[in-house]
Design a protein around this motif. Structure first.
Motif, PDB file in Angstrom:
ATOM      1  N   LEU A  54      14.731 -17.565 -29.108  1.00 10.11           N
ATOM      2  CA  LEU A  54      14.453 -16.137 -29.037  1.00 10.11           C
ATOM      3  C   LEU A  54      15.587 -15.480 -28.258  1.00 10.11           C
ATOM      4  N   VAL A  55      16.255 -14.526 -28.897  1.00  4.63           N
ATOM      5  CA  VAL A  55      17.389 -13.840 -28.267  1.00  4.63           C
ATOM      6  C   VAL A  55      17.042 -12.366 -28.098  1.00  4.63           C
ATOM      7  N   TYR A  56      17.825 -11.692 -27.298  1.00  3.30           N
ATOM      8  CA  TYR A  56      17.595 -10.267 -27.070  1.00  3.30           C
ATOM      9  C   TYR A  56      18.924  -9.525 -27.046  1.00  3.30           C
ATOM     10  N   GLY A  57      18.959  -8.338 -27.629  1.00  6.83           N
ATOM     11  CA  GLY A  57      20.166  -7.523 -27.561  1.00  6.83           C
ATOM     12  C   GLY A  57      20.061  -6.278 -28.414  1.00  6.83           C
ATOM     13  N   ASN A  58      21.133  -5.510 -28.382  1.00  6.53           N
ATOM     14  CA  ASN A  58      21.301  -4.311 -29.181  1.00  6.53           C
ATOM     15  C   ASN A  58      21.895  -4.701 -30.534  1.00  6.53           C
ATOM     16  N   SER A  59      21.898  -3.800 -31.480  1.00  6.33           N
ATOM     17  CA  SER A  59      22.466  -4.109 -32.802  1.00  6.33           C
ATOM     18  C   SER A  59      23.957  -4.436 -32.728  1.00  6.33           C
ATOM     19  N   ARG A  60      24.613  -4.074 -31.616  1.00  3.27           N
ATOM     20  CA  ARG A  60      26.036  -4.372 -31.439  1.00  3.27           C
ATOM     21  C   ARG A  60      26.278  -5.750 -30.827  1.00  3.27           C
ATOM     22  N   SER A  61      25.221  -6.456 -30.455  1.00  2.00           N
ATOM     23  CA  SER A  61      25.342  -7.669 -29.647  1.00  2.00           C
ATOM     24  C   SER A  61      26.145  -8.784 -30.313  1.00  2.00           C
ATOM     25  N   PRO A  77      15.206 -22.142 -36.192  1.00  2.14           N
ATOM     26  CA  PRO A  77      14.787 -20.752 -36.408  1.00  2.14           C
ATOM     27  C   PRO A  77      15.246 -19.847 -35.254  1.00  2.14           C
ATOM     28  N   CYS A  78      15.688 -18.647 -35.586  1.00  2.00           N
ATOM     29  CA  CYS A  78      16.176 -17.696 -34.580  1.00  2.00           C
ATOM     30  C   CYS A  78      15.446 -16.360 -34.734  1.00  2.00           C
ATOM     31  N   PHE A  79      15.012 -15.804 -33.613  1.00  2.00           N
ATOM     32  CA  PHE A  79      14.295 -14.537 -33.578  1.00  2.00           C
ATOM     33  C   PHE A  79      15.007 -13.619 -32.593  1.00  2.00           C
ATOM     34  N   MET A  80      15.255 -12.383 -33.005  1.00  2.00           N
ATOM     35  CA  MET A  80      15.987 -11.435 -32.163  1.00  2.00           C
ATOM     36  C   MET A  80      15.140 -10.215 -31.844  1.00  2.00           C
ATOM     37  N   ILE A  81      14.911  -9.991 -30.556  1.00  2.00           N
ATOM     38  CA  ILE A  81      14.287  -8.754 -30.108  1.00  2.00           C
ATOM     39  C   ILE A  81      15.404  -7.742 -29.913  1.00  2.00           C
ATOM     40  N   SER A  82      15.329  -6.652 -30.637  1.00  2.00           N
ATOM     41  CA  SER A  82      16.418  -5.680 -30.669  1.00  2.00           C
ATOM     42  C   SER A  82      15.955  -4.322 -30.148  1.00  2.00           C
ATOM     43  N   SER A  83      16.566  -3.892 -29.049  1.00  2.00           N
ATOM     44  CA  SER A  83      16.251  -2.564 -28.500  1.00  2.00           C
ATOM     45  C   SER A  83      17.402  -1.614 -28.782  1.00  2.00           C
ATOM     46  N   ARG A  84      17.240  -0.389 -28.389  1.00  2.00           N
ATOM     47  CA  ARG A  84      18.300   0.605 -28.524  1.00  2.00           C
ATOM     48  C   ARG A  84      18.448   1.335 -27.206  1.00  2.00           C
ATOM     49  N   GLU A  85      19.597   1.952 -27.011  1.00  2.00           N
ATOM     50  CA  GLU A  85      19.815   2.715 -25.800  1.00  2.00           C
ATOM     51  C   GLU A  85      18.954   3.976 -25.794  1.00  2.00           C
ATOM     52  N   GLU A  86      18.729   4.535 -24.622  1.00  2.00           N
ATOM     53  CA  GLU A  86      17.897   5.730 -24.497  1.00  2.00           C
ATOM     54  C   GLU A  86      18.478   6.877 -25.319  1.00  2.00           C
ATOM     55  N   ASN A  87      17.629   7.518 -26.099  1.00  2.00           N
ATOM     56  CA  ASN A  87      18.002   8.658 -26.954  1.00  2.00           C
ATOM     57  C   ASN A  87      18.996   8.273 -28.059  1.00  2.00           C
ATOM     58  N   GLU A  88      19.089   6.990 -28.369  1.00  2.00           N
ATOM     59  CA  GLU A  88      20.000   6.540 -29.411  1.00  2.00           C
ATOM     60  C   GLU A  88      19.227   6.247 -30.699  1.00  2.00           C
ATOM     61  N   GLU A  89      19.795   6.673 -31.809  1.00  2.00           N
ATOM     62  CA  GLU A  89      19.205   6.339 -33.109  1.00  2.00           C
ATOM     63  C   GLU A  89      19.464   4.858 -33.400  1.00  2.00           C
ATOM     64  N   ARG A  90      18.580   4.239 -34.142  1.00  2.00           N
ATOM     65  CA  ARG A  90      18.834   2.862 -34.562  1.00  2.00           C
ATOM     66  C   ARG A  90      19.975   2.875 -35.579  1.00  2.00           C
ATOM     67  N   ILE A  91      20.966   2.042 -35.329  1.00  2.00           N
ATOM     68  CA  ILE A  91      22.137   2.029 -36.198  1.00  2.00           C
ATOM     69  C   ILE A  91      22.378   0.638 -36.758  1.00  2.00           C
ATOM     70  N   GLU A  92      23.068   0.590 -37.874  1.00  2.00           N
ATOM     71  CA  GLU A  92      23.519  -0.667 -38.450  1.00  2.00           C
ATOM     72  C   GLU A  92      24.954  -0.911 -37.981  1.00  2.00           C
ATOM     73  N   THR A  93      25.261  -2.153 -37.640  1.00  2.00           N
ATOM     74  CA  THR A  93      26.633  -2.547 -37.330  1.00  2.00           C
ATOM     75  C   THR A  93      26.929  -3.803 -38.140  1.00  2.00           C
ATOM     76  N   ASN A  94      28.180  -4.209 -38.143  1.00  2.00           N
ATOM     77  CA  ASN A  94      28.505  -5.462 -38.822  1.00  2.00           C
ATOM     78  C   ASN A  94      27.828  -6.645 -38.149  1.00  2.00           C
ATOM     79  N   ASN A  95      27.619  -6.568 -36.841  1.00  2.00           N
ATOM     80  CA  ASN A  95      26.901  -7.640 -36.160  1.00  2.00           C
ATOM     81  C   ASN A  95      25.443  -7.709 -36.617  1.00  2.00           C
ATOM     82  N   SER A  96      24.792  -6.560 -36.720  1.00  2.00           N
ATOM     83  CA  SER A  96      23.380  -6.577 -37.145  1.00  2.00           C
ATOM     84  C   SER A  96      23.256  -7.027 -38.605  1.00  2.00           C
TER      85      SER A  96
END
Length: 317
Positions: A54-61, A77-96
């Motif tokens: 179980l990992v944790y990070g932002n979509s940029r991680s 198996p890998c599971f990712m808990i993904s948060s976003r910064e305050e007042n930030e829209e959820r975005i797609e990155t190449n990492n995500s």
């Protein structure tokens, strides 16, 4: 596991010679410091007898991308808990996008729901028969502070070996400082060698400086205790952080940073990104100028984030 160190082409640098350590060229999952750190977490998971991560990070991680890649190669198996910064829209990155490509299950949550989401996910996985490993220890992110530190204690030894071979000494070492693991390892290696230089992390997130310093010190303490090494309270003075170049916080940047990224690619052919390396390199350049540092050998550690370089190519710079 070694990366290449070489000098950079830069005119009129007050007699300073700039060098770069290309962690982005480490030969796994597009490289970066998280290749070293991810391996430490994976080894610890194996030693503890766990069978899913179980990992944790932002979509940029970068760390989440590397760990998902490690898990895929080992059939874990890998599971990712993904948060976003305050007042930030959820975005797609190449990492995500790569996270999904690697088969990781992404679990969105808000910043104030991280502990609750970790607990719920761990419970769900145990009910499914897994023995889950959360990279940061408890649901509050404590317990594994010393695990990733060893990665950059080893990397520090590589830097010292390079110096001995080339008969050079780096007066300053700069790098992006986010979670603090890289800085904990570098300072830990520095304390073990008892050498003379200044190791400076350039903060890239909105984390308060005092809290960041505490996290770095906790990592050092945990590593030293685990390995039964002596540590003095006054050693904490070796933690140096710059918090004046955050440009608004994690994932945020300004036009000067974009200009710096473009210049660095055009001048030396090195890709940087505005979340980590580009911001930190820009901060370092400003610090050297503001402090009027002269006639010094300066090493910048390129901690990676190559997919994020391509995220940014559409922006003006």
């Amino acid at each position: 596991m070694q990366s290449k160190i070489h000098s950079l082409i830069y005119p009129n640098q007050n007699g300073n010679q700039l060098f770069i350590m290309r962690e982005d060229l480490l030969p796994f999952s597009l490289g970066g410091n998280k290749v070293r750190i991810g391996q430490e977490f994976f080894d610890d998971m194996t030693e503890q007898g766990c069978d899913c991560m179980l990992v944790y990070g932002n979509s940029r991680s970068n760390l989440c991308r590397v760990l998902a890649n490690l898990c895929w190669t080992k059939g874990v198996p890998c599971f990712m808990i993904s948060s976003r910064e305050e007042n930030e829209e959820r975005i797609e990155t190449n990492n995500s996008r790569l996270m999904r490509w690697l088969g990781a299950e992404v679990i969105p949550c808000e910043k104030d729901q991280i502990a609750e989401t970790v607990e719920e996910t761990m419970l769900r996985l145990r009910k499914q028969g897994y023995r889950p490993y959360y990279i940061y220890g408890s649901k509050f992110g404590t317990g594994n502070e010393g695990v990733p530190v060893g990665a950059y204690v080893k990397a520090y030894q590589e830097i010292c070996e390079y110096e001995a071979e080339r008969r050079i000494h780096f007066d300053y070492i700069f790098f992006p400082s986010g979670t603090g693991a890289t800085q904990s390892g570098l300072v830990g290696g520095h304390l073990l060698r008892k050498d003379c230089r200044k190791i400076i992390g350039v903060m890239i997130s909105s984390r308060e400086k005092e809290r960041a310093e505490r996290i770095i010190w906790e990592g050092i303490e945990s590593y030293f205790q685990k390995n039964r090494l002596p540590l003095k309270s006054e050693d904490r003075a070796q933690i140096h952080l710059l918090d004046q170049y955050k440009a608004g916080g994690y994932g945020k940047y300004n036009q000067e940073i974009l200009n710096q990224i473009r210049e660095e690619f055009c001048r030396n052919g090195i890709p940087m990104d505005p979340t980590y390396t580009g911001k930190a390199f820009w901060g370092m350049k400003n610090y050297l100028k503001e402090k009027e540092i002269r006639d010094s050998n300066i090493l910048f550690i390129h901690t990676g984030g190559t997919p994020l370089f391509y995220d940014n190519l559409g922006n003006e710079g």
